[in-house]
Design an enzyme around this catalytic site. Structure first.
Site, short mmCIF file in Angstrom:
data_model
loop_
_atom_site.label_atom_id
_atom_site.label_comp_id
_atom_site.label_asym_id
_atom_site.label_seq_id
_atom_site.Cartn_x
_atom_site.Cartn_y
_atom_site.Cartn_z
N ASP A 66 0.82 -1.23 0.00
CA ASP A 66 0.00 0.00 0.00
C ASP A 66 0.84 1.27 0.00
OD1 ASP A 66 -2.30 -1.64 0.24
OD2 ASP A 66 -1.98 -1.75 2.40
N LYS A 97 2.20 2.23 -5.06
CA LYS A 97 2.89 1.74 -6.26
C LYS A 97 2.09 2.04 -7.52
CE LYS A 97 3.12 -2.47 -4.49
NZ LYS A 97 2.82 -2.20 -3.08
N GLY A 105 -4.08 -4.44 -4.96
CA GLY A 105 -5.06 -3.46 -5.43
C GLY A 105 -4.30 -2.34 -6.12
N HIS A 106 -4.77 -1.91 -7.27
CA HIS A 106 -3.95 -1.04 -8.08
C HIS A 106 -4.87 -0.11 -8.89
CE1 HIS A 106 -0.58 -1.15 -11.36
NE2 HIS A 106 -1.05 0.04 -11.12
N GLN A 133 2.18 -6.12 -3.01
CA GLN A 133 2.55 -6.12 -1.58
C GLN A 133 3.86 -5.33 -1.37
OE1 GLN A 133 1.81 -9.64 -2.92
NE2 GLN A 133 -0.23 -8.81 -2.78
#
Ligand code: IMP
Length: 436
Positions: free
Chosen positions: A17, A20, A44-45, A224
């Site tokens: 988190d 990125k 998640g992105h 991650q």
């Protein structure tokens, strides 16, 4: 401008988190290929393009920008989730064609029984990890135990039946222990046969992927963070894959001639979701202030993130194990209003200074941070176009982090707006050499 030719691995330098997505998004324009090399839909992105927001968990970001994209052999793939993610994209006008996406035939599948096991274990175990409950750990367990169903198995009915029968022998023992109903080969076979046709056009052997990768930059999208790496992180409170950039090649499944440039993304403070050691965690009002100002809530799980000051012992460990070439520092603006900002420079255990980031859970839990306090800048950094135009105290803060970690900060993100990234090309001669 942004780096032009060398391959880049964008990885998380902390516990995930770190932001990125924004950095990958900024670099994606310059990439011919984007690759996921580990993890699964636990990531998640967010990608913002032409004023639209796309949220991806499994697909590499290149699918949005039109770059060739690969889900490598090191990834665990939930094919039903993949279909859902592609359908969501299609309803936003982006069709992912087999020309644009390749899935390694050697990637392992995540089945519903993996997610069920993840969920039931998290509920039952006293030592719960706080996983995303998406079946990531159980799928990787099956992989190393040689009972995984791999993507390529989907197209050989005889093999598929055998593989399923073998895997469920083990799973039904576990399921019974956890009070779950047994599963049958037939039901899994039927559901996999139904999804196999959807996935088939995208599945490629390693040599086909190698042939399809166009000339130009490859962007490896880490998920991650290093402290969640199964070997180098805060074991056992980690994910089940290797998050270091050196895994890019094995996780793609094709050897690289040269190691990619490792750009590690770190927040200007620290956060973590789930359980496990976090030496600089603040459980007081300051922690709450970081949580609120930084809007620290998990994208996938909606959980509040634990917050604390930046930890240069942890970042030095990250630099050591992941060979970080430079850091992209994000969310600097979250610290804009703080009068004083602390930087962790060392740890003590029982009053004695310890060297580096310890491997044992015991020492990680006992480690007390030694802080240095720097003055805040009490000014908004948002929209500042260059490092030199940042408030002097913000510059000093970044310089001190560089000094303590021993790695340059090449990018600074100063607001959620995708345009607000300072690229420090001029400050570093190495920018031309390493990134040009
Ligand atoms: P798993 O990857 O779902 O098995 O979860 C293992 C640990 O990694 C848990 O502490 C999760 O909260 C954490 N984790 C997994 N994916 C992410 C991520 O994308 N961001 C932050 N933490 C994550």
């Amino acid at each position: 401008m942004l780096p032009k030719s060398a391959d880049i691995a964008v990885i998380g330098a902390q516990w995930g988190d770190e932001g990125k997505g924004k950095i990958v998004d900024a670099l994606a324009e310059s990439a011919g290929t984007t690759i996921r090399f580990h993890g699964g839909h636990n990531a998640g992105h967010t990608i913002v393009t032409d004023g639209r927001i796309y949220k991806l968990s499994l697909l590499p970001s290149g699918v949005v920008k039109g770059a060739f994209s690969v889900i490598g052999s090191g990834v665990v793939v939930d094919p039903w989730y993949l279909k859902l993610e592609m359908q969501r994209l299609a309803s936003d006008g982006i069709t992912v064609t087999p020309e644009r996406l390749a899935i390694s035939s050697r990637a392992s599948l995540i089945l519903p029984l993996h997610a069920e096991l993840d969920e039931v274990r998290e509920r039952a175990q006293s030592g719960a990890v706080g996983t995303t409950k998406r079946g990531i750990g159980p799928a990787y367990e099956d992989r190393v135990a040689r009972r995984a169903i791999r993507v390529g198995d989907l197209f050989y009915p005889g093999t598929l039946r055998e593989r399923i029968a073998f895997a469920i022998q083990h799973h039904n023992i576990l399921r019974s222990a956890y009070g779950l109903a047994p599963v049958t080969t037939e039901e899994i076979l039927q559901s996999l046969e139904a999804i196999a046709e959807f996935i088939r056009p995208y599945v490629r052997e390693a040599d086909e992927i190698a042939e399809k990768i166009p000339a130009g930059r490859i962007l490896f999208e880490g998920a991650q963070g290093i402290m969640l790496d199964v070997d180098q992180g805060t074991y056992p409170y980690v994910t089940s894959s290797n998050a270091v950039g050196s895994h890019a090649s094995t996780g793609l499944g094709i050897a690289l001639k040269e190691r990619p440039y490792v750009l590690a993304v770190a927040k200007a403070y620290t956060t973590r979701v789930g359980e496990g050691p976090f030496p600089t965690e603040l459980t007081d009002q300051t922690g709450q202030r970081l949580q609120e100002t930084g809007r620290e809530v998990g994208v996938n799980t909606g959980r509040s993130r634990r917050c604390g000051w930046i930890d240069t012992v942890q970042l030095r460990h990250a630099a050591l194990v992941a060979g970080i070439d430079s850091i992209a520092l994000t969310k600097l603006d979250v610290l804009d209003d703080f009068e004083a900002i602390k930087v962790c420079t060392g740890y003590t255990v029982d009053g004695d200074r310890i060297p580096g980031f310890p491997s044992s859970e015991f020492q990680q839990m006992q480690a007390r941070p030694v802080y240095e306090t720097l003055p805040g800048w009490r000014k908004s950094c948002a929209g500042v176009g260059s490092f030199a135009s940042l408030p002097a105290n913000a510059q000093a803060y970044i310089r001190r982090i560089e000094e303590l970690v021993g790695v340059p900060v090449s990018m600074v993100s100063t607001s959620p707006d995708r345009r607000d990234i300072i690229l420090r090309e001029k400050e570093f001669g190495l920018r031309e050499k390493e990134l040009a």
